[in-house]
Scaffold this active site. Structure first.
Site: not given
Ligand code: 5GP
Length: 191
Positions: A51, A108, A111, A139, A160-161, A173
């Site tokens: 979402k 969004d 990570d 990130k 963590f944001v 959100r």
């Molecule tokens: P990755 O790149 O680790 O596969 O996953 C990305 C997902 O991890 C994003 O879509 C989000 O849902 C979650 N995520 C990673 N870092 C953060 C953060 O700092 N804050 C929030 N709210 N979600 C995060």
């Protein structure tokens, strides 16, 4: 409730504002202009990842001046075992085919990169004209899988944001800007 220099109220569960509404607005306009120029004469399908990307996508498509459609996908988030599987589970797929279409995946935050690495591979296997990635936040210090990000809003530190679509436990959100969540919020829950 603290008020920041820019006049933004810091949510009591947050440490500080990392990116203000004005900074987000300016960046979304810039990205919209770039995308409109890059895809001039073409038709776009923007794919938002639910979402978290919903608010970013909603603002971004309104800054795009070429013919654009949008839809959403939902994917499972990775657990501890995610790395070995190497694939995300698609919980909601696109209702339309993507063969021959120009796609921009709108996320969004990138990570570890596991989600988008897998999703981009999946969409690329469906014979599209092109697939590019657009993320509001990056990130890079936490990257596990490489992700080629073509359109990037902001590079952020390893904190963590929340806000502007990003959640913790489905909360925060609706905050209008990006804030750093106070670690006590998730430490209290033993995470
Ligand atoms: P990755 O790149 O680790 O596969 O996953 C990305 C997902 O991890 C994003 O879509 C989000 O849902 C979650 N995520 C990673 N870092 C953060 C953060 O700092 N804050 C929030 N709210 N979600 C995060």
């Amino acid at each position: 409730m603290q008020i920041t220099k820019g006049g933004y109220k810091v949510h009591p569960d947050c440490k500080r504002v990392l990116i203000s509404e004005n900074e987000i607005r300016a960046k979304v306009m810039e990205l919209g202009r770039r995308i409109s120029n890059d895809y001039a004469g073409k038709e776009l399908l923007m794919v938002g990842i639910l979402k978290g990307a919903m608010i970013f996508l909603a603002d971004l498509v309104r800054e795009i001046s070429i013919p654009t459609q949008y839809d959403f996908m939902a994917v499972s988030s990775y657990g501890a075992s995610s790395k070995s599987s190497g694939k995300v589970r698609i919980l909601r797929d696109l209702p339309c085919g993507v063969a021959g279409r120009h796609i921009i995946i709108v996320e969004d935050i990138v990570d570890t990169g596991l989600t988008l690495n897998s999703l981009a591979k999946d969409l690329n296997s469906r014979d599209p004209a092109s697939v590019k990635i657009c993320t509001l936040l990056d990130k890079p210090s936490r990257r596990i899988e490489p992700v080629e990000i073509y359109y990037k809003g902001f590079v952020i530190p390893d904190e963590f944001v929340v806000g502007y679509g990003l959640d913790y436990s489905d909360r925060y959100r609706n905050l209008p800007c990006i804030m750093v969540l106070h670690p006590k919020v998730y430490m209290d829950k033993g995470e």
